[in-house]
Structure formats: C-alpha cells, structure tokens
Design a protein around this motif. Structure first.
Motif, PDB file in Angstrom:
ATOM      1  N   ALA A   1      -3.057   3.895   7.239  1.00 47.27           N
ATOM      2  CA  ALA A   1      -3.329   2.459   7.107  1.00 47.27           C
ATOM      3  C   ALA A   1      -4.734   2.134   7.610  1.00 47.27           C
ATOM      4  CB  ALA A   1      -2.277   1.657   7.865  1.00 47.27           C
TER       5      ALA A   1
ATOM      6  N   ALA B   1      -7.072   3.133   4.918  1.00 48.09           N
ATOM      7  CA  ALA B   1      -6.924   2.224   3.779  1.00 48.09           C
ATOM      8  C   ALA B   1      -7.620   0.899   4.071  1.00 48.09           C
ATOM      9  CB  ALA B   1      -5.444   1.988   3.475  1.00 48.09           C
ATOM     10  N   LEU B   2      -7.485   0.413   5.299  1.00 50.66           N
ATOM     11  CA  LEU B   2      -8.119  -0.854   5.683  1.00 50.66           C
ATOM     12  C   LEU B   2      -9.629  -0.744   5.649  1.00 50.66           C
ATOM     13  CD1 LEU B   2      -6.129  -2.082   8.806  1.00 50.66           C
ATOM     14  CD2 LEU B   2      -6.480  -3.318   6.667  1.00 50.66           C
TER      15      LEU B   2
ATOM     16  N   VAL C   1       0.821  -1.210   0.000  1.00 50.91           N
ATOM     17  CA  VAL C   1       0.000   0.000   0.000  1.00 50.91           C
ATOM     18  C   VAL C   1       0.860   1.268   0.000  1.00 50.91           C
ATOM     19  CG1 VAL C   1      -2.100  -0.953   0.996  1.00 50.91           C
ATOM     20  CG2 VAL C   1      -0.211  -0.311   2.504  1.00 50.91           C
TER      21      VAL C   1
ATOM     22  N   SER D   1       1.550  -4.880   3.850  1.00 52.03           N
ATOM     23  CA  SER D   1       0.121  -4.666   3.607  1.00 52.03           C
ATOM     24  C   SER D   1      -0.394  -3.628   4.610  1.00 52.03           C
ATOM     25  CB  SER D   1      -0.625  -5.976   3.811  1.00 52.03           C
ATOM     26  OG  SER D   1      -0.530  -6.342   5.183  1.00 52.03           O
ATOM     27  N   ALA D   2      -1.625  -3.185   4.397  1.00 51.53           N
ATOM     28  CA  ALA D   2      -2.219  -2.206   5.316  1.00 51.53           C
ATOM     29  C   ALA D   2      -2.326  -2.776   6.727  1.00 51.53           C
ATOM     30  CB  ALA D   2      -3.595  -1.790   4.797  1.00 51.53           C
TER      31      ALA D   2
ATOM     32  N   ALA E   1      -1.664   3.671   1.550  1.00 54.00           N
ATOM     33  CA  ALA E   1      -1.334   4.178   2.883  1.00 54.00           C
ATOM     34  C   ALA E   1      -0.197   5.190   2.863  1.00 54.00           C
ATOM     35  CB  ALA E   1      -0.964   3.025   3.813  1.00 54.00           C
TER      36      ALA E   1
END
Ligand code: B12
Ligand code: SF4
Ligand code: SF4
Length: 340
Positions: free
Chosen positions: A301, A304-305, A91, A268-269, A235
C-alpha cells in the motif's frame, strides 16, 4: 475394467456442487515443452513449488494410477460492479476481494468427490486447486472451458477471464468428452501492451519475476526498485492485463454470490496503509489477502500510494516511514522520496 461413467451425470453432479464452469477431458499427458522452457528460462525462479514434482504436473497418470479423466472446474468472481461509487478506487485484485477461492473450491470438490463415490464407490481421485500438482489452465483449455489467452489466463466466451480454476483427476473413463477450446485472441494484443512491467516475454508466457501479482502476493521481501513505480493503484495482485480484454466486457453474468467482495477488498490504498494489526487480522481472515501478511500488505500500500501521488497520501506515508517493520518503513521512505 470398470465401465465408463456418464459424462452428463458427472457434469450434472459438478453443477449441483455449485461449479459454474465444468468440462471433461481425457487424462492424456500434457506437452512438456512450454512448462520446461518456462522453468529453464527462470520465469518461475521465485516460485519454489513450481520446480518440484514436475513429472506429476505434466502427467495425471503419475498422480493417480490408471488416471482416465480430468474434470476442469471454474467459479466466477465478481467482474467488479462494486467499485461504483467508491471515493477511491479499490487497490485489491478482483479475485482476492472476497472469500478465499481455495476454500470455495475445496468445499465444492469435497462434495463432488462424495457424489462421484456414490456413482462408483471404488473410484480414486486427486483434487487440485492452485497449489497442487496440476496445470489447471492447460486442463481447462483441453476440457473446453475456454482458451489460454495471450495474457496466459483462461478466457471463456461466457464469463471472460474472471473465474478461478480447480481440477479433479479420476481413474474412470467417461462416455464422451468435451473438445479442446480453440484460441480466439486473433490479432488482438491489448493485454500484452497493457502490462505495466513488460512481464510477457512472448504471447501466453509470463515472467513471474516481473509480474506485479507475484511481487505483491508471493514476495515477502523488498520489492525491486525497478518495478515500484508500476504499483500505482495496486496493493495486492494485478488485473491490468485482464481489464483491457474485450472478452471481459460489461454485461458478463454476475460472479458466484459467495465470492462477493468484503469490506477490506474495497479499501483504498490509504485505508490499507493505516489499518491496525487487529483490524487486519479480523478483516483479512478467510480472504486471499491474509497470504501477504500485515506487513506485506502495508508495504504494498505504501508503494501504491507513493506511485499514485494521491492527495492525503503524504500523511499516511510519514506515519508508515516510522513503522517498526523495516519492510514497511523502507517502502514508505522510498515512496516519500521517489513517488510522483
Ligand atoms: C504460478 C502461477 C502464477 C505465477 C505465474 C503466472 C503464469 N502465467 O504462469 C504468478 C504469481 C505471476 C501468477 C499470477 C496470476 N495468477 Co496465477 N497461478 C499460477 C499457478 C499456480 C501455476 C501456473 C503455471 O503452471 N505456470 C507455468 C506456465 C508455463 O504454465 P501455463 O501458463 O499453464 O503454460 C501454458 C501457456 O504457457 C501456454 N502457452 C505456451 N505458449 C503459448 C503461446 C500462446 C500464444 C498462448 C496463448 C499460450 C501459450 O501453454 C502452456 C501449457 O498449457 C496457477 C494454478 C495452477 N496450479 O495451474 C495459478 C493461476 C494460473 N493463477 C490465476 C490467477 C487468477 C492469477 C492472477 C490473475 C492473479 C491476480 N489478479 O493478480 C495473476 C495473473 C498473471 C498472468 N497474466 O498470468 C488463476 C487463473 C484463472 C484463469 N481464469 O485462468 C490460476 C489458474 C489459479 C486458480 N486456481 O484459479 N500466477
Ligand atoms: S498481472 Fe499485471 S504485471 Fe502481471 S502480467 Fe498481468 S498486467 Fe503484467
Ligand atoms: S486482451 Fe486480446 S490478446 Fe489478450 S487475452 Fe484478451 S482477446 Fe486475447
């Protein structure tokens, strides 16, 4: 007057200092209209530095007395093959996944300045990467590195747009210059249509306030609610307008080996959202991500999640919603209530 330097000699020196893209242009002042319009329209209102030293930004002669030449320099970063095989997509924008490009340009420009002083010990110069006073994209276009695309970034036929820029102004003429690069976008408008926030008021013009790169990197406060849903899968920085560009096709030459992605750049996020403070400090050191700060990156993050609706996101968001940083907890609470 000092004799003109050999353009071939200067270009060879820059290549020897590990600049992959090198071009040279006469240091005539830039057309002030696009930049002044951008400032007046408020598109850069969150970027205080852009409102300072405006005259110097437009005229190299106002920075280096007797400026004659601008050397435009580029270092490609990875076009992203390292995403293959990742359980969740990274991300972090591609430019930010490896070593901080400011450091790479700074080291190489220092070496280049040294080489130029060997050619002419009385030469004066000004070097700029990002935060200095130079419009790097306009110089890159003038020096033939590539053209300013409709997404506002410089595109090279050979490297696409996956490279960072710096410029060096010197008070010596060269015996020849590159031609400005023609704009090759034609009728294409893929980047304009790909922007998730509509940040292009016109082709080639970016309203930074709407750009997710500005929001996730430069904004250290709360991210406006209206832009949050667009953060799905992002992110730090945003590559959406570049990912769709036909000039960024598979098969571009590899990026500079020293700009290879580091472990935090491929997270990853969920992994970023749950990073401990010490791990963040250790892993982000020397990368552009350090700029967002621990809380800023986890705020991003969380959003983004939430916007991504990713499996397993809920547990991470519940943890973040109780965070001691109001920036992080507010973002996580919003994501729990409004995410997909
Ligand atoms: C401020 C800034 C931002 C702001 C504003 C972006 C912008 N486009 O202005 C924000 C924070 C949003 C931002 C985001 C990003 N940035 Co930035 N940013 C800068 C910075 C510091 C100044 C840019 C500037 O002067 N903007 C003011 C505007 C008016 O200037 P301009 O765009 O050059 O203006 C020209 C165009 O408007 C053009 N123009 C006018 N009318 C028209 C019409 C048409 C049709 C066309 C094609 C062009 C055109 O002419 C103008 C004058 O030449 C530069 C570094 C530097 N010192 O130059 C990095 C820089 C541009 N950023 C860079 C990068 C990598 C990014 C991101 C991709 C990061 C990311 N992945 O998240 C995003 C991309 C967003 C985007 N689509 O532009 C790189 C670009 C490298 C490249 N290959 O071009 C630079 C050069 C940094 C560096 N040293 O490498 N950035
Ligand atoms: S970087 Fe993202 S938000 Fe910014 S102009 Fe490009 S697509 Fe739009
Ligand atoms: S996507 Fe199309 S319009 Fe945008 S920069 Fe690339 S070629 Fe130009």
């Amino acid at each position: 007057m000092s004799p003109a330097l050999s353009a071939d000699g200067v270009i060879a020196a820059a290549r020897a200092c590990r600049f992959t893209l090198v071009g040279v242009a006469p240091a005539a002042p830039l057309d002030p209209a696009p930049f002044l319009h951008w400032l007046e329209a408020g598109y850069g209102s969150g970027l205080a530095a852009m409102h300072r030293r405006v005259a110097q930004r437009l005229d190299p002669g106002a920075v280096v007395p007797g400026a004659r030449t601008v050397i435009a320099l580029g270092i490609p970063y990875s076009a992203g093959k390292e995403t293959a095989g990742q359980p969740e997509r990274p991300v972090i924008a591609r430019y930010a996944r490896g070593r901080d490009y400011h450091l790479a340009h700074r080291d190489r420009m220092r070496a280049l300045r040294h080489s130029l002083l060997e050619m002419d010990p009385t030469l004066n110069s000004y070097a700029c990467v990002d935060a200095g006073v130079a419009m790097e994209k306009a110089w890159a276009e003038r020096a033939g590195l590539g053209w300013i695309g409709k997404h506002g970034l410089v595109v090279s036929r050979e490297h696409g747009s996956w490279f960072t820029l710096s410029v060096m102004v010197i008070d010596r003429s060269l015996d020849r210059y590159h031609e400005p690069h023609p704009r090759l976008c034609g009728d294409c408008d893929l980047c304009l249509r790909a922007c998730p926030t509509g940040a292009f008021p016109a082709p080639g013009v970016v309203d930074a306030r709407l750009c997710l790169s500005f929001q996730t990197v430069e904004n250290h406060e709360s991210i406006p609610v209206a832009l949050r849903a667009a953060l799905a899968g992002r992110a730090f920085g945003c590559d959406a307008c570049q990912e769709v560009c036909p000039y960024n096709h598979a098969g571009l030459p590899p990026g500079d080996p020293r700009q290879t992605a580091r472990p935090i750049g491929l997270m990853s996020a969920t992994e970023i959202a749950t990073l401990g403070r010490d791990d963040f400090a250790r892993l982000a050191a020397g990368t552009p991500m350090a700029r967002a700060g621990y809380h800023g990156l986890r705020r991003n993050a969380a959003l983004a999640l939430g916007s991504d609706g990713r499996p397993g996101a809920r547990a991470a968001l519940v943890q973040l919603s109780r965070d001691t940083s109001p920036l992080v907890s507010e973002a996580a609470q919003w994501a729990l209530g409004h995410g997909r």
